[in-house]
Motif scaffolding. Structure first.
Motif, PDB file in Angstrom:
ATOM      1  N   ILE A 308       4.272 -13.764  -1.306  1.00 60.54           N
ATOM      2  CA  ILE A 308       4.777 -12.565  -1.972  1.00 60.54           C
ATOM      3  C   ILE A 308       4.729 -12.816  -3.480  1.00 60.54           C
ATOM      4  N   SER A 309       4.166 -11.874  -4.215  1.00 59.19           N
ATOM      5  CA  SER A 309       4.065 -11.992  -5.670  1.00 59.19           C
ATOM      6  C   SER A 309       5.242 -11.270  -6.332  1.00 59.19           C
ATOM      7  N   MET A 310       5.292 -11.303  -7.649  1.00 57.21           N
ATOM      8  CA  MET A 310       6.365 -10.636  -8.359  1.00 57.21           C
ATOM      9  C   MET A 310       6.364  -9.129  -8.105  1.00 57.21           C
ATOM     10  N   ASP A 311       5.157  -8.528  -8.058  1.00 53.98           N
ATOM     11  CA  ASP A 311       5.054  -7.074  -8.002  1.00 53.98           C
ATOM     12  C   ASP A 311       4.363  -6.550  -6.751  1.00 53.98           C
ATOM     13  N   THR A 312       3.798  -7.431  -5.945  1.00 46.70           N
ATOM     14  CA  THR A 312       2.986  -6.985  -4.818  1.00 46.70           C
ATOM     15  C   THR A 312       3.172  -7.868  -3.597  1.00 46.70           C
ATOM     16  N   THR A 313       2.882  -7.281  -2.443  1.00 49.72           N
ATOM     17  CA  THR A 313       2.891  -7.973  -1.152  1.00 49.72           C
ATOM     18  C   THR A 313       1.676  -7.496  -0.379  1.00 49.72           C
ATOM     19  N   VAL A 314       1.010  -8.403   0.325  1.00 45.96           N
ATOM     20  CA  VAL A 314      -0.198  -8.053   1.075  1.00 45.96           C
ATOM     21  C   VAL A 314       0.109  -8.085   2.575  1.00 45.96           C
ATOM     22  N   LEU A 315      -0.405  -7.088   3.292  1.00 43.22           N
ATOM     23  CA  LEU A 315      -0.163  -6.943   4.721  1.00 43.22           C
ATOM     24  C   LEU A 315      -1.472  -7.004   5.508  1.00 43.22           C
ATOM     25  N   ASP A 316      -1.406  -7.627   6.664  1.00 45.55           N
ATOM     26  CA  ASP A 316      -2.514  -7.611   7.612  1.00 45.55           C
ATOM     27  C   ASP A 316      -2.420  -6.316   8.422  1.00 45.55           C
ATOM     28  N   CYS A 317      -3.406  -5.461   8.310  1.00 45.89           N
ATOM     29  CA  CYS A 317      -3.369  -4.151   8.952  1.00 45.89           C
ATOM     30  C   CYS A 317      -4.198  -4.090  10.237  1.00 45.89           C
ATOM     31  N   SER A 318      -4.512  -5.236  10.813  1.00 44.17           N
ATOM     32  CA  SER A 318      -5.348  -5.265  12.007  1.00 44.17           C
ATOM     33  C   SER A 318      -4.757  -4.451  13.148  1.00 44.17           C
ATOM     34  N   ALA A 319      -3.434  -4.414  13.249  1.00 40.62           N
ATOM     35  CA  ALA A 319      -2.785  -3.729  14.361  1.00 40.62           C
ATOM     36  C   ALA A 319      -3.005  -2.225  14.337  1.00 40.62           C
ATOM     37  N   LEU A 320      -3.472  -1.704  13.213  1.00 39.42           N
ATOM     38  CA  LEU A 320      -3.734  -0.260  13.122  1.00 39.42           C
ATOM     39  C   LEU A 320      -5.118   0.109  13.647  1.00 39.42           C
ATOM     40  N   GLY A 321      -5.895  -0.883  14.070  1.00 35.64           N
ATOM     41  CA  GLY A 321      -7.234  -0.606  14.580  1.00 35.64           C
ATOM     42  C   GLY A 321      -8.145  -0.110  13.480  1.00 35.64           C
ATOM     43  N   LYS A 322      -8.825   0.980  13.742  1.00 38.84           N
ATOM     44  CA  LYS A 322      -9.781   1.512  12.776  1.00 38.84           C
ATOM     45  C   LYS A 322      -9.116   2.319  11.666  1.00 38.84           C
ATOM     46  N   ARG A 323      -7.843   2.592  11.830  1.00 39.84           N
ATOM     47  CA  ARG A 323      -7.151   3.384  10.818  1.00 39.84           C
ATOM     48  C   ARG A 323      -6.873   2.529   9.586  1.00 39.84           C
ATOM     49  N   LEU A 324      -7.190   3.031   8.414  1.00 44.68           N
ATOM     50  CA  LEU A 324      -6.927   2.329   7.169  1.00 44.68           C
ATOM     51  C   LEU A 324      -5.779   3.003   6.432  1.00 44.68           C
ATOM     52  N   LEU A 325      -4.848   2.181   5.950  1.00 43.10           N
ATOM     53  CA  LEU A 325      -3.806   2.728   5.093  1.00 43.10           C
ATOM     54  C   LEU A 325      -4.437   3.173   3.773  1.00 43.10           C
ATOM     55  N   GLN A 326      -3.911   4.265   3.239  1.00 38.34           N
ATOM     56  CA  GLN A 326      -4.444   4.818   2.002  1.00 38.34           C
ATOM     57  C   GLN A 326      -3.435   4.673   0.871  1.00 38.34           C
ATOM     58  N   PRO A 327      -3.901   4.541  -0.364  1.00 37.74           N
ATOM     59  CA  PRO A 327      -2.974   4.502  -1.497  1.00 37.74           C
ATOM     60  C   PRO A 327      -2.006   5.684  -1.439  1.00 37.74           C
ATOM     61  N   GLY A 328      -0.726   5.357  -1.580  1.00 38.41           N
ATOM     62  CA  GLY A 328       0.309   6.384  -1.480  1.00 38.41           C
ATOM     63  C   GLY A 328       1.040   6.373  -0.156  1.00 38.41           C
ATOM     64  N   ASP A 329       0.407   5.848   0.898  1.00 39.85           N
ATOM     65  CA  ASP A 329       1.116   5.694   2.172  1.00 39.85           C
ATOM     66  C   ASP A 329       2.273   4.717   1.986  1.00 39.85           C
ATOM     67  N   HIS A 330       3.420   5.027   2.576  1.00 41.86           N
ATOM     68  CA  HIS A 330       4.586   4.151   2.433  1.00 41.86           C
ATOM     69  C   HIS A 330       4.767   3.288   3.666  1.00 41.86           C
ATOM     70  N   VAL A 331       4.982   2.010   3.418  1.00 42.12           N
ATOM     71  CA  VAL A 331       5.236   1.024   4.472  1.00 42.12           C
ATOM     72  C   VAL A 331       6.707   0.623   4.396  1.00 42.12           C
ATOM     73  N   GLU A 332       7.363   0.588   5.538  1.00 38.34           N
ATOM     74  CA  GLU A 332       8.791   0.261   5.581  1.00 38.34           C
ATOM     75  C   GLU A 332       9.008  -1.240   5.695  1.00 38.34           C
ATOM     76  N   LEU A 333       9.993  -1.722   4.933  1.00 36.84           N
ATOM     77  CA  LEU A 333      10.346  -3.141   4.950  1.00 36.84           C
ATOM     78  C   LEU A 333      11.752  -3.371   5.487  1.00 36.84           C
ATOM     79  N   LEU A 334      12.650  -2.442   5.239  1.00 35.79           N
ATOM     80  CA  LEU A 334      13.970  -2.423   5.870  1.00 35.79           C
ATOM     81  C   LEU A 334      14.055  -1.132   6.666  1.00 35.79           C
ATOM     82  N   CYS A 335      14.290  -1.268   7.959  1.00 31.88           N
ATOM     83  CA  CYS A 335      14.294  -0.112   8.854  1.00 31.88           C
ATOM     84  C   CYS A 335      14.910  -0.542  10.179  1.00 31.88           C
ATOM     85  N   GLU A 336      14.856   0.323  11.180  1.00 31.55           N
ATOM     86  CA  GLU A 336      15.410  -0.037  12.491  1.00 31.55           C
ATOM     87  C   GLU A 336      14.675  -1.238  13.092  1.00 31.55           C
ATOM     88  N   SER A 337      13.385  -1.359  12.783  1.00 31.76           N
ATOM     89  CA  SER A 337      12.589  -2.458  13.343  1.00 31.76           C
ATOM     90  C   SER A 337      12.792  -3.776  12.615  1.00 31.76           C
TER      91      SER A 337
END
Length: 368
Positions: A308-337
């Motif tokens: 984890i960097s000061m301003d960024t974090t990188v995620l492995d998106c393999s579990a999404l299959g062919k779907r690619l996350l797009q700039p502006g999509d929000h990823v949850e870090l604190l949630c029910e999961s």
């Protein structure tokens, strides 16, 4: 994809559910029985935003707010009802006696003989009995007068020179229902409270509320439990989740097999994998040691890869299959999961630090 409405919308967001907060307050108030239920809103309400949190709790009837510093308490003057009390847990800083007296809602929690003497002098100077609480140490050795010091001040009549509104102590291991120190501190508090039978008493924080009626006394002062953290270790959490932390994608890429990710190349892609970089890092309070965790997109777990960097974090998106996350999509870090308590356990800390570490760059969004 929608365009951000402002620069602030382009960064991480902490959604705070005021309805969940209020539900937690009602649950704690019910658990406290006949005792009044206050609220600890120190450290900017554990990072959630004290102004909005205190006002929401006031709507539920809360009138006793606990803060660490007088500067924190001063910021709530005018935002909470006039009959609310703002207890300052760290006591009366030397030289601030007149400033504190000028704010009648502030109630310093006197922690030493010197503070008590200074507040008595200020009461005499003001020509009125100023409000105060007295903190008696029952075994934590952090803040508070010894039982002997408290008795001496009472016998000398010094305490009668101001308006003593509360006698309190603090449990060291309330989250552990089996800790022998809980009963030891309870017995010590009961013993000294005999001398202050005419003054309301407080011992239980949020965890202490669940130790039983004997710990409730006249006022309980929950903090972390209000904000969704589990008040009792190794039990099912009875509290509602209050926060949701998310961060937007700022770039996606295909990481080739054998390529390294992040500082020092601690992660090497075992195969070609889609990755997304999100706009959050330890500069936002997303701890560097949380690297073994994940982000979640529509319930799908996306492991964090690399440091984890000061301003960024990188995620492995393999579990999404062919779907690619797009700039502006929000990823949850604190949630029910992935709750704050779970993040804390994986990071070698406690949920308190996870919440209070969330930085000022993260926009607070209050949801009714």
């Amino acid at each position: 994809m929608t365009k951000p409405a402002s620069f602030e919308d382009a960064g991480a967001v902490l959604d705070v559910s005021l309805s969940a907060l209020k539900s937690n307050y009602r649950l704690l108030a019910k658990q406290a029985g006949a005792a009044r239920c206050g609220a600890s809103v120190k450290a900017d309400a554990y990072g959630l935003g004290a102004s909005s949190v205190a006002q929401a709790l006031a709507e539920e009837g809360c009138r006793d707010f606990f803060l660490a510093h007088p500067s924190e308490a001063k910021r709530l003057v005018g935002l909470v009802p006039d009959d609310a009390r703002l207890f300052v847990l760290n006591g009366l800083p030397k030289g601030t006696e007149a400033l504190t007296a000028d704010l009648p809602q502030l109630v310093p929690v006197l922690n030493s003989v010197a503070q008590a003497e200074a507040w008595a002098v200020e009461s005499q100077r003001q020509g009125r009995a100023l409000p105060a609480a007295l903190h008696i140490d029952t075994g934590m050795s952090r803040l508070g007068l010894s039982a002997g010091e408290a008795m001496r001040l009472k016998q000398e009549g010094l305490l009668s020179r101001f308006d003593l509104q509360l006698v309190m102590s603090h449990l060291a291991s309330a989250e552990d229902a089996g800790a022998v120190s809980n009963k030891r501190q309870l017995d010590a508090f009961i013993a000294i409270r005999v001398a202050f039978a005419d003054v309301p008493a407080s011992l239980a924080n949020g965890s202490g509320v669940f130790l039983g009626a004997a710990y409730a006394f006249d006022l309980v002062r929950p903090g972390a439990a209000l904000y969704g953290l589990n008040p009792q270790a190794n039990t099912t959490n009875p509290m509602h989740q209050v926060v949701r932390l998310s961060a937007p994608v700022i770039q996606n890429r295909m990481v080739e097999a054998g390529a390294s990710v992040g500082y020092n190349g601690i992660f090497t892609a075992p195969r070609a994998m889609p990755a997304a970089t999100i706009a959050i890092g330890y500069g936002d309070g997303w701890l560097r040691r949380a690297g073994g965790l994940a982000g979640f997109f529509e319930g799908v777990r996306l492991p964090i890869i690399g440091r984890i960097s000061m301003d960024t974090t990188v995620l492995d998106c393999s579990a999404l299959g062919k779907r690619l996350l797009q700039p502006g999509d929000h990823v949850e870090l604190l949630c029910e999961s992935q709750t704050p308590d779970q993040v804390a356990a994986a990071s070698g800390t406690i949920g308190y630090e996870i919440l209070t570490a969330i930085g000022s760059r993260v926009r607070r969004n209050y949801v009714a």
